[in-house]
Design a protein around this motif. Structure first.
Motif, mmCIF file in Angstrom:
data_model
loop_
_atom_site.group_PDB
_atom_site.id
_atom_site.type_symbol
_atom_site.label_atom_id
_atom_site.label_comp_id
_atom_site.label_asym_id
_atom_site.label_seq_id
_atom_site.Cartn_x
_atom_site.Cartn_y
_atom_site.Cartn_z
ATOM 1 N N ILE A 9 0.777 -1.496 0.074
ATOM 2 C CA ILE A 9 -0.124 0.058 0.131
ATOM 3 C C ILE A 9 0.838 1.284 0.181
ATOM 4 C CG2 ILE A 9 -1.915 1.136 1.092
ATOM 5 C CD1 ILE A 9 -2.486 -2.059 0.448
ATOM 6 N N CYS A 10 0.606 2.125 -0.828
ATOM 7 C CA CYS A 10 1.173 3.531 -0.791
ATOM 8 C C CYS A 10 0.641 4.674 0.173
ATOM 9 C CB CYS A 10 1.293 4.002 -2.193
ATOM 10 S SG CYS A 10 2.152 5.783 -2.192
ATOM 11 N N PRO A 11 1.688 4.802 1.144
ATOM 12 C CA PRO A 11 1.183 5.650 2.301
ATOM 13 C C PRO A 11 1.305 7.240 1.940
ATOM 14 C CG PRO A 11 3.414 4.695 3.026
ATOM 15 C CD PRO A 11 3.037 4.109 1.440
ATOM 16 N N GLY A 14 -4.407 10.216 -0.686
ATOM 17 C CA GLY A 14 -5.568 9.489 -0.164
ATOM 18 C C GLY A 14 -6.045 8.339 -1.116
ATOM 19 N N THR A 15 -5.604 8.248 -2.326
ATOM 20 C CA THR A 15 -5.927 7.205 -3.060
ATOM 21 C C THR A 15 -5.435 5.599 -2.791
ATOM 22 O OG1 THR A 15 -5.506 8.566 -4.933
ATOM 23 C CG2 THR A 15 -5.511 6.654 -5.661
ATOM 24 N N LEU A 16 -4.458 5.698 -1.819
ATOM 25 C CA LEU A 16 -3.840 4.495 -1.035
ATOM 26 C C LEU A 16 -3.651 3.394 -1.968
ATOM 27 C CD1 LEU A 16 -5.423 4.180 2.297
ATOM 28 C CD2 LEU A 16 -3.257 4.651 2.071
ATOM 29 N N CYS A 17 -3.160 3.625 -3.255
ATOM 30 C CA CYS A 17 -2.841 2.737 -4.069
ATOM 31 C C CYS A 17 -2.378 1.372 -3.544
ATOM 32 C CB CYS A 17 -1.664 2.989 -5.216
ATOM 33 S SG CYS A 17 -2.398 4.444 -6.370
ATOM 34 N N ASP A 18 -2.856 0.198 -3.969
ATOM 35 C CA ASP A 18 -2.440 -1.175 -3.145
ATOM 36 C C ASP A 18 -1.850 -2.105 -3.989
ATOM 37 O OD1 ASP A 18 -4.630 -1.653 -4.690
ATOM 38 O OD2 ASP A 18 -6.434 -2.280 -3.187
ATOM 39 N N ASN A 36 5.422 0.519 -9.925
ATOM 40 C CA ASN A 36 3.836 0.746 -9.944
ATOM 41 C C ASN A 36 3.412 2.216 -9.282
ATOM 42 O OD1 ASN A 36 3.832 -1.561 -11.262
ATOM 43 N ND2 ASN A 36 2.594 -2.710 -9.524
ATOM 44 N N ALA A 37 4.257 2.609 -8.296
ATOM 45 C CA ALA A 37 3.917 3.937 -7.656
ATOM 46 C C ALA A 37 4.159 4.921 -8.594
ATOM 47 C CB ALA A 37 4.815 4.236 -6.416
ATOM 48 N N CYS A 38 3.563 6.192 -8.196
ATOM 49 C CA CYS A 38 3.887 7.476 -9.118
ATOM 50 C C CYS A 38 5.004 7.938 -8.637
ATOM 51 C CB CYS A 38 2.426 8.432 -9.044
ATOM 52 S SG CYS A 38 2.383 9.086 -7.171
ATOM 53 N N ALA A 39 5.523 9.167 -9.118
ATOM 54 C CA ALA A 39 6.874 9.740 -8.698
ATOM 55 C C ALA A 39 6.862 10.105 -6.915
ATOM 56 C CB ALA A 39 7.203 11.065 -9.592
ATOM 57 N N ILE A 40 5.639 10.781 -6.596
ATOM 58 C CA ILE A 40 5.627 11.211 -5.327
ATOM 59 C C ILE A 40 5.551 9.871 -4.303
ATOM 60 C CG2 ILE A 40 4.949 13.704 -5.293
ATOM 61 C CD1 ILE A 40 2.056 12.811 -5.320
ATOM 62 N N GLY A 41 4.777 8.871 -4.584
ATOM 63 C CA GLY A 41 4.702 7.875 -3.958
ATOM 64 C C GLY A 41 6.092 7.040 -3.798
ATOM 65 N N PRO A 162 -1.478 11.322 -8.505
ATOM 66 C CA PRO A 162 -1.321 10.885 -9.776
ATOM 67 C C PRO A 162 -1.754 9.843 -10.456
ATOM 68 C CG PRO A 162 0.515 12.081 -8.655
ATOM 69 C CD PRO A 162 -0.350 11.774 -7.790
ATOM 70 N N ARG A 163 -2.104 8.889 -9.500
ATOM 71 C CA ARG A 163 -2.639 7.566 -10.185
ATOM 72 C C ARG A 163 -4.385 7.433 -9.979
ATOM 73 N NH1 ARG A 163 -0.307 2.726 -8.228
ATOM 74 N NH2 ARG A 163 -0.698 1.609 -10.061
ATOM 75 N N HIS A 164 -4.938 8.491 -9.545
ATOM 76 C CA HIS A 164 -6.480 8.341 -9.237
ATOM 77 C C HIS A 164 -6.971 8.014 -10.745
ATOM 78 C CE1 HIS A 164 -10.350 9.986 -8.409
ATOM 79 N NE2 HIS A 164 -10.138 9.663 -7.283
HETATM 80 S S1 SF4 Z 1 -1.464 8.080 -6.516
HETATM 81 FE FE1 SF4 Z 1 0.804 8.140 -5.921
HETATM 82 S S2 SF4 Z 1 0.991 9.001 -4.202
HETATM 83 FE FE2 SF4 Z 1 -1.088 8.470 -4.219
HETATM 84 S S3 SF4 Z 1 -1.293 6.627 -3.334
HETATM 85 FE FE3 SF4 Z 1 -1.167 6.261 -5.402
HETATM 86 S S4 SF4 Z 1 1.111 5.687 -5.903
HETATM 87 FE FE4 SF4 Z 1 0.971 6.871 -3.827
#
Ligand code: SF4
Length: 437
Positions: A9-11, A14-18, A36-41, A162-164
């Motif tokens: 899970i990305c902390p 608020g999208t909390l990509c899993d 799989n995470a975006c740049a900030i995650g 970014p991944r919403h």
């Molecule tokens: S959109 Fe990016 S920062 Fe937000 S939870 Fe997903 S990977 Fe993390």
């Protein structure tokens, strides 16, 4: 040798990509790659490996320099500061897990603190609106599988979440949305030509602060009633077009951000946005959802909701929970000199509060609990670094659609570092000793 941890899970937001995959060393001490995470995650995970990371508490000296102190000394300072204060402010709570939030609430109750979270400067107005008139909402899974009309109002997910759009709202193919983005219509309301707006089928470039008028005009347009030629800077033809687009969908969702919660009208804008959603349900299925920022700001509202009955700005100084945004909110208290100590965990008011409030924090006894060096750590008297929640320790977090998700530990924290929850439990124990309870 390395191993890959999947379903992480990305902390961050608020999208909390899993669906993240993280490559760690076999012994679990080093983190190498994040997929799989975006740049900030990804940066959040990689930052845990920073060579210059602060790993021990430190106290600011008279001359402005820092002196390293032990966790025991930091616990003593924090517990004494909170126990001796008449009305301490305990602020933040949005970038930590629900377990730590629950212990923090116990401390707040024991010392008669004001408990406030970052909603105070973002979606607090949304929470007031929801308390006033309720909210027809849904989960992000329903958005992915059903929504074919997406309205982003006062938010810019291309940068803030970014991944919403790729995971839930615009691009994915769902059960009833098999054509992905080609089957969806996207409307953006924003005074700026943002990257999100550049992707929209309809961009309503509203005049700054005129959200209430435009929301109201949409309700008029749904009914086919007469509108003035221009509302909030938008020609009426475009408003009728947006209204028809929303009505003609099978499932419409409105996502809204701080561009509307913090502009003129505040909670009344959200009242009206919820009324737009209700009206839309006369023609099709519609829902509305705030774009929550910190990964567990929603969780802190949930935890305080079931502990105190209120989601933020909870004043416990009289021995029972009071809630009056505008009076019991952090900036109002700081600017009126109503608090005499400040405790910050899981947020960065130094970067986001008005300068007059930050100056007040600088002049008060203060502690910040944060794995990073931040503008807040630059103004507080004691800085306590802790393990990264969601990277070095697990725990519960609530996604922006109020779905609780268990975050995972993927790598060890540096030797001897405490977690938020451990630190808070020790402070609670010491507060009880000092207070004799
Ligand atoms: S959109 Fe990016 S920062 Fe937000 S939870 Fe997903 S990977 Fe993390």
């Amino acid at each position: 040798m390395t191993r890959t941890v999947t379903d992480v899970i990305c902390p961050f937001c608020g999208t909390l990509c899993d669906d993240l995959e993280v490559v760690v060393s076999d012994d679990g001490k080093e983190l190498h790659e994040v997929y799989n995470a975006c740049a900030i995650g990804a940066e959040k995970f990689l930052h845990s490996q920073a060579k210059d990371r602060i790993t021990r508490p430190r106290m600011r000296q008279e001359d402005g320099s820092w002196k390293e102190i032990s966790y025991d000394e930091a616990i003593e300072y924090t517990a004494t500061m909170l126990a001796e204060a008449k009305k301490p402010l305990m602020y933040g709570w949005s970038s930590t897990n629900c377990e730590a939030q629950a212990v923090g609430s116990e401390i707040g109750e024991a010392v008669g603190a004001v408990m406030d979270n970052t909603a105070t400067v973002c979606h607090g107005t949304s929470l007031i609106a929801v308390q006033d008139i309720g909210i027809p909402s849904c989960t992000l899974g329903e958005v992915k599988n059903r929504a074919d009309r997406i309205l982003f109002w006062g938010c810019n997910p291309a940068h803030a979440h970014p991944r919403h759009m790729s995971r839930y709202s615009i691009f994915p193919r769902g059960f009833f949305t098999g054509k992905g983005h080609t089957g969806r219509k996207m409307i953006v309301v924003d005074p700026r030509p943002t990257d999100t707006a550049s992707m929209a089928d309809i961009h309503l470039q509203i005049e700054q602060g005129r959200d209430y008028e435009l929301l109201n005009a949409l309700r008029v347009a749904f009914k086919g009633e007469k509108l003035p030629d221009v509302v909030a800077g938008i020609p009426k033809e475009k408003i009728y077009e947006a209204a028809e687009t929303l009505k003609s969908g099978r499932f419409a969702i409105i996502f809204f951000g701080m561009g509307v919660t913090q502009s003129l009208g505040k909670n009344h804008n959200i009242d009206e946005a919820i009324a737009v959603t209700r009206d839309l349900n006369e023609y099709t299925k519609a829902a509305i959802m705030p774009m929550r920022g910190h990964y567990n700001v929603t969780g802190s509202g949930q935890v305080w909701g079931w502990q105190f009955g209120f989601p933020y700005a909870v004043d416990l100084s009289r021995g029972f929970a009071r809630y009056n945004p505008g009076e019991t909110t952090s900036n109002d208290l700081l600017r009126r000199d109503e608090v005499d100590a400040v405790f910050v965990l899981g947020s960065d008011p130094g970067a986001h509060f008005p300068f007059s409030s930050v100056k007040k924090i600088y002049n008060l006894p203060s502690v910040v609990i944060d794995p990073h060096e931040t503008p807040t750590s630059e103004v507080c008297k004691v800085h306590v670094p802790v393990a990264f929640v969601g990277v070095e320790v697990g725990g519960c977090a609530y996604r922006m659609d109020n779905v609780p998700i268990e975050t995972r530990k993927v790598v060890d924290a540096p030797e001897g570092m405490m977690t938020d929850e451990e630190f808070l439990k020790r402070v609670l124990g010491r507060v009880k000793e000092i207070k004799g309870v």
